[in-house]
Design a protein around this motif. Structure first.
Motif, PDB file in Angstrom:
ATOM      1  N   ALA A   1       0.859  -1.237  -0.053  1.00 21.13           N
ATOM      2  CA  ALA A   1       0.041  -0.034  -0.135  1.00 21.13           C
ATOM      3  C   ALA A   1       0.996   1.025  -0.085  1.00 21.13           C
ATOM      4  N   GLY A   2       1.846   1.138   0.588  1.00 21.98           N
ATOM      5  CA  GLY A   2       3.066   2.220   0.844  1.00 21.98           C
ATOM      6  C   GLY A   2       3.716   2.558  -0.598  1.00 21.98           C
ATOM      7  N   THR A   3       4.091   1.695  -1.358  1.00 25.02           N
ATOM      8  CA  THR A   3       4.559   1.658  -2.498  1.00 25.02           C
ATOM      9  C   THR A   3       3.675   2.166  -3.674  1.00 25.02           C
ATOM     10  N   VAL A   4       2.357   1.600  -3.442  1.00 23.77           N
ATOM     11  CA  VAL A   4       1.484   1.961  -4.479  1.00 23.77           C
ATOM     12  C   VAL A   4       1.099   3.584  -4.230  1.00 23.77           C
ATOM     13  N   SER A   5       1.047   4.025  -2.892  1.00 25.79           N
ATOM     14  CA  SER A   5       0.816   5.507  -2.903  1.00 25.79           C
ATOM     15  C   SER A   5       1.910   6.458  -3.134  1.00 25.79           C
TER      16      SER A   5
ATOM     17  N   ALA B   1       1.479  11.766 -10.168  1.00 25.76           N
ATOM     18  CA  ALA B   1       0.793  13.032 -10.088  1.00 25.76           C
ATOM     19  C   ALA B   1       1.572  14.136 -10.214  1.00 25.76           C
ATOM     20  N   GLU B   2       2.728  14.202  -9.634  1.00 22.33           N
ATOM     21  CA  GLU B   2       3.675  15.374  -9.499  1.00 22.33           C
ATOM     22  C   GLU B   2       3.978  15.590 -10.946  1.00 22.33           C
ATOM     23  N   LYS B   3       4.413  14.410 -11.694  1.00 23.97           N
ATOM     24  CA  LYS B   3       4.887  14.623 -13.152  1.00 23.97           C
ATOM     25  C   LYS B   3       3.591  15.428 -14.057  1.00 23.97           C
ATOM     26  N   ALA B   4       2.476  14.832 -13.858  1.00 18.29           N
ATOM     27  CA  ALA B   4       1.279  15.414 -14.443  1.00 18.29           C
ATOM     28  C   ALA B   4       1.226  16.565 -14.125  1.00 18.29           C
ATOM     29  N   THR B   5       1.277  16.982 -12.883  1.00 21.04           N
ATOM     30  CA  THR B   5       0.912  18.512 -12.566  1.00 21.04           C
ATOM     31  C   THR B   5       2.116  19.263 -12.888  1.00 21.04           C
TER      32      THR B   5
END
Length: 77
Positions: A30-34, A41-45
């Motif tokens: 779960a930590g890896t996926v997040s 999301a940072e790249k898309a932003t």
């Protein structure tokens, strides 16, 4: 000592929450996926902000602004 008693004393790799326990592997997944989701999301932003910046530069280019008629300065005056 029997092997069973040694195994029962070894710490389990689980998060014990009383009614149920969560294995460490599930927490790690779960930590890896997040973290991967945050990186994407940072790249898309970043790409979106660059695109917005380039679009705003287009608004201020000289091609789209009206031509202003400035009077000529005469050096003979």
């Amino acid at each position: 000592m029997s092997p069973e008693s040694v195994n029962s004393k070894s710490p389990k790799a689980e998060l014990n929450l009383g009614l149920f326990s969560i294995p460490q592997s599930v927490i790690l997944q779960a930590g890896t996926v997040s973290v991967l989701t945050l990186v994407l999301a940072e790249k898309a932003t970043q790409e979106a902000l660059i695109a917005v910046g380039q679009a705003s530069e287009e608004l201020f280019r000289g091609e789209r602004l009206p031509l202003l008629d400035f009077p000529n300065s005469n050096s003979a005056d």
